[in-house]
Design an enzyme around this catalytic site. Sequence first.
Site, short mmCIF file in Angstrom:
data_model
loop_
_atom_site.label_atom_id
_atom_site.label_comp_id
_atom_site.label_asym_id
_atom_site.label_seq_id
_atom_site.Cartn_x
_atom_site.Cartn_y
_atom_site.Cartn_z
N ALA A 12 0.83 -1.21 0.00
CA ALA A 12 0.00 0.00 0.00
C ALA A 12 0.86 1.26 0.00
O ALA A 12 0.61 2.20 -0.76
CB ALA A 12 -0.92 0.00 1.22
N ARG A 22 3.79 10.39 -9.39
CA ARG A 22 3.47 10.46 -10.82
C ARG A 22 2.53 11.64 -11.11
O ARG A 22 2.69 12.37 -12.08
CB ARG A 22 2.83 9.15 -11.28
CG ARG A 22 2.57 9.12 -12.78
CD ARG A 22 2.07 7.76 -13.18
NE ARG A 22 3.15 6.79 -13.18
CZ ARG A 22 3.79 6.37 -14.27
NH1 ARG A 22 3.46 6.87 -15.44
NH2 ARG A 22 4.74 5.48 -14.21
N GLU A 33 10.29 3.01 6.51
CA GLU A 33 9.99 1.58 6.68
C GLU A 33 10.83 1.05 7.85
O GLU A 33 12.04 1.22 7.88
CB GLU A 33 10.32 0.84 5.38
CG GLU A 33 10.39 -0.66 5.47
CD GLU A 33 9.13 -1.32 6.01
OE1 GLU A 33 8.03 -1.00 5.56
OE2 GLU A 33 9.27 -2.18 6.92
N SER A 39 9.26 -2.91 -0.68
CA SER A 39 8.84 -3.54 -1.95
C SER A 39 9.14 -5.03 -2.01
O SER A 39 9.68 -5.54 -2.98
CB SER A 39 9.56 -2.81 -3.09
OG SER A 39 9.21 -3.30 -4.33
N CYS A 43 3.91 -12.59 -0.59
CA CYS A 43 3.05 -13.54 -1.32
C CYS A 43 3.90 -14.62 -2.00
O CYS A 43 3.42 -15.74 -2.24
CB CYS A 43 2.22 -12.83 -2.39
SG CYS A 43 1.40 -11.35 -1.82
N ARG A 71 12.24 6.32 -9.67
CA ARG A 71 10.95 7.00 -9.43
C ARG A 71 11.09 8.34 -8.72
O ARG A 71 10.10 9.03 -8.52
CB ARG A 71 10.03 6.10 -8.58
CG ARG A 71 9.69 4.77 -9.21
CD ARG A 71 8.68 4.98 -10.34
NE ARG A 71 8.51 3.78 -11.13
CZ ARG A 71 7.57 2.87 -10.90
NH1 ARG A 71 6.73 3.03 -9.91
NH2 ARG A 71 7.46 1.80 -11.66
N TYR A 430 -16.60 -18.30 -26.31
CA TYR A 430 -16.62 -19.75 -26.58
C TYR A 430 -15.78 -20.06 -27.81
O TYR A 430 -15.94 -19.43 -28.86
CB TYR A 430 -18.06 -20.23 -26.83
CG TYR A 430 -18.14 -21.52 -27.62
CD1 TYR A 430 -17.51 -22.68 -27.16
CD2 TYR A 430 -18.82 -21.58 -28.85
CE1 TYR A 430 -17.57 -23.86 -27.89
CE2 TYR A 430 -18.88 -22.75 -29.57
CZ TYR A 430 -18.25 -23.89 -29.10
OH TYR A 430 -18.30 -25.05 -29.83
C1 LIG Z 1 2.52 -16.01 2.81
C2 LIG Z 1 1.62 -14.93 2.30
C3 LIG Z 1 1.10 -15.05 1.03
C4 LIG Z 1 0.26 -14.07 0.52
N1 LIG Z 1 -0.26 -14.22 -0.73
C5 LIG Z 1 -1.12 -13.30 -1.22
C6 LIG Z 1 -1.67 -13.46 -2.52
O1 LIG Z 1 -1.40 -14.44 -3.22
N2 LIG Z 1 -2.53 -12.51 -2.97
C7 LIG Z 1 -2.85 -11.40 -2.23
O2 LIG Z 1 -3.61 -10.55 -2.70
N3 LIG Z 1 -2.31 -11.22 -0.98
C8 LIG Z 1 -1.47 -12.14 -0.47
N4 LIG Z 1 -0.92 -11.96 0.78
C9 LIG Z 1 -1.29 -10.76 1.57
C10 LIG Z 1 -0.43 -9.58 1.18
O3 LIG Z 1 0.91 -9.91 1.27
C11 LIG Z 1 -0.74 -8.41 2.11
O4 LIG Z 1 -2.12 -8.17 2.04
C12 LIG Z 1 0.01 -7.16 1.70
O5 LIG Z 1 1.39 -7.32 1.86
C13 LIG Z 1 -0.45 -5.97 2.54
O6 LIG Z 1 0.21 -4.82 2.13
P1 LIG Z 1 0.31 -3.58 3.12
O7 LIG Z 1 1.19 -2.60 2.46
O8 LIG Z 1 -1.02 -3.17 3.56
O9 LIG Z 1 1.01 -4.16 4.42
P2 LIG Z 1 2.45 -4.81 4.62
O10 LIG Z 1 2.85 -5.59 3.43
O11 LIG Z 1 2.37 -5.50 5.92
O12 LIG Z 1 3.41 -3.55 4.72
C14 LIG Z 1 3.35 -2.68 5.82
C15 LIG Z 1 4.76 -2.21 6.10
O13 LIG Z 1 4.71 -1.20 7.08
C16 LIG Z 1 5.85 -1.33 7.92
N5 LIG Z 1 5.55 -0.67 9.19
C17 LIG Z 1 4.60 -1.02 10.09
N6 LIG Z 1 4.60 -0.15 11.14
C18 LIG Z 1 5.56 0.77 10.87
C19 LIG Z 1 6.04 1.90 11.56
N7 LIG Z 1 5.51 2.27 12.72
N8 LIG Z 1 7.04 2.63 11.00
C20 LIG Z 1 7.59 2.25 9.80
N9 LIG Z 1 7.17 1.17 9.12
C21 LIG Z 1 6.18 0.45 9.63
C22 LIG Z 1 6.01 -2.84 8.04
O14 LIG Z 1 7.32 -3.17 8.41
C23 LIG Z 1 5.66 -3.31 6.63
O15 LIG Z 1 6.79 -3.42 5.80
C24 LIG Z 1 -0.07 -12.93 1.32
C25 LIG Z 1 0.46 -12.82 2.60
C26 LIG Z 1 1.28 -13.80 3.09
C27 LIG Z 1 1.83 -13.67 4.48
#
Ligand SMILES: Cc1cc2nc3c(=O)[nH]c(=O)nc-3n(C[C@H](O)[C@H](O)[C@H](O)COP(=O)(O)OP(=O)(O)OC[C@H]3O[C@@H](n4cnc5c(N)ncnc54)[C@H](O)[C@@H]3O)c2cc1C
Length: 454
Positions: A12, A22, A33, A39, A43, A71, A430
């Site tokens: 996100a 952009r 982070e 990045s 998954c 970027r 189809y």
């Molecule tokens: C094994 C596995 C397989 C998956 N497979 C899929 C899939 O096939 N398809 C799918 O759609 N989704 C999948 N997911 C889910 C997907 O990975 C997550 O939904 C996605 O990563 C969420 O993105 P995000 O940016 O919201 O959170 P995150 O990826 O958790 O990123 C949040 C980041 O914020 C950082 N952070 C947190 N608090 C702080 C702070 N106070 N200060 C600085 N940094 C901070 C964390 O370190 C982290 O890097 C999978 C998850 C797992 C565990």
Amino acid sequence: MEKLLVIGGNGAGLAAAARAKRIRPHMDVLVIEQSRYISYSICGAPYLISGMVPRVEDLVGFSPESLWRERGIQAIVGVRAIEIMPSMRRVTTLDTRTQARATLGFDKLIIATGYASNRSSIPGASAKNVFSLAQHEDTIRLQSALASGAYRQAVIIGAGYVGLEMAEALATRGLSVLVIEKEPTLLGGIDADISELIEAELGKHGVQVLKGAAARAIQAGKDGVAEAVVYGPTDTVAKADMVMLDIGVRPNVELAAACGVTLGRTGGIAVNDHLETNYAGIYAAGNCAEAKHLVSGKAVIDALGTVAAKQGRVAGENAAGWKTRFAGVVGTCVVKVFDLAVARVGLTSREAQSHGFKSIAAKITDKTISHYYPGGAPITIKIVVDTDSRRLLGAQMVGGSDVAKRTDVIATILTNHMRIDEAAQLDLSYTPPFAPLWDPILVAMHAGLRALEK
Ligand SMILES: Cc1cc2nc3c(=O)[nH]c(=O)nc-3n(C[C@H](O)[C@H](O)[C@H](O)COP(=O)(O)OP(=O)(O)OC[C@H]3O[C@@H](n4cnc5c(N)ncnc54)[C@H](O)[C@@H]3O)c2cc1C
């Protein structure tokens, strides 16, 4: 120059930062982070563990250097946001290595802190050989632990999609795998008849599954190494060399809540249609934020990467000055379980009932291409329909790889609140090698129409 600060450097957060940059190239965009990586694809972790993905580096997209070069976005790793001061437009940070504190100013802020595993809910989960997956360091730790070859018996607690993917990955590596699930069915309470198809596939590949068995504790020896999992009403003991947790996630919201950001009913950050929190100019996106479920109408945390990326993009656009709405989610999820693709979208029968819908279900099994053409695969589709409005409420599918794209058609039907009478007339493609005259989706809708007539 206007400053955008993004907390969280994965799905996100980076989608938000990239989109804002952009749209407004002159905006000063900074991502912080707390881990050492940005990045990263968690998954992809199960496929690294199974050996399908050869190198752990393959799971990382950008480094802070390449993000800046390609970027123009600055990212700092190893820095945790520890306090947000909304009225002063400042964030206090902590360097996780040196413990040094600093203050960063912002005009717009995006909270994209994701989620954490619910580890604390199981006593003993801090033992050395207990693993969960949330950040890239977790993947590295699991990979290097497995490389020692010391593990023979894995117990996986929880049969959500991560638990199932890891069951396949660990079994593929030659470990003996036991999955313990507290619910009566797998994959977050999928319908029992669909769960049975998954269980059969797991059994075919030697993975043992125990349903309706709540894990109570992880037992460790004096050296702090887990040796067994205790489960069920009579405290049955299952021996384990390693334990993998898939016991649900909780949104990372402590930072936001501490500064007065409103949380919703789910425990995630409450946001409006533009993903703005109760503070103007402070947005939340990804697995820490709520989203509206377009079928139930309720707020949910849909902890998926697809949702995180889309919410991030919308939050980035709005932080850059646009007024984009985030439409909502329908809970589209697909998972590979050995030779099966399994998907769910919208509501299951049980969920439909719990949301107060009067529903019927219809299930078909068909072939994905014309019966006389070589190849193709059987596909099972179960749909759930609201008997009052005749609207489709959800679907579950099991079959080959084209389950994923057929699930996306259902997601489109759900997003558009279509009745199954309309869905049964969709102009789907189809030609014998690729799809039958009556696509299985249309066949499922016809079965639904017949069930409504009864
Ligand atoms: C094994 C596995 C397989 C998956 N497979 C899929 C899939 O096939 N398809 C799918 O759609 N989704 C999948 N997911 C889910 C997907 O990975 C997550 O939904 C996605 O990563 C969420 O993105 P995000 O940016 O919201 O959170 P995150 O990826 O958790 O990123 C949040 C980041 O914020 C950082 N952070 C947190 N608090 C702080 C702070 N106070 N200060 C600085 N940094 C901070 C964390 O370190 C982290 O890097 C999978 C998850 C797992 C565990």
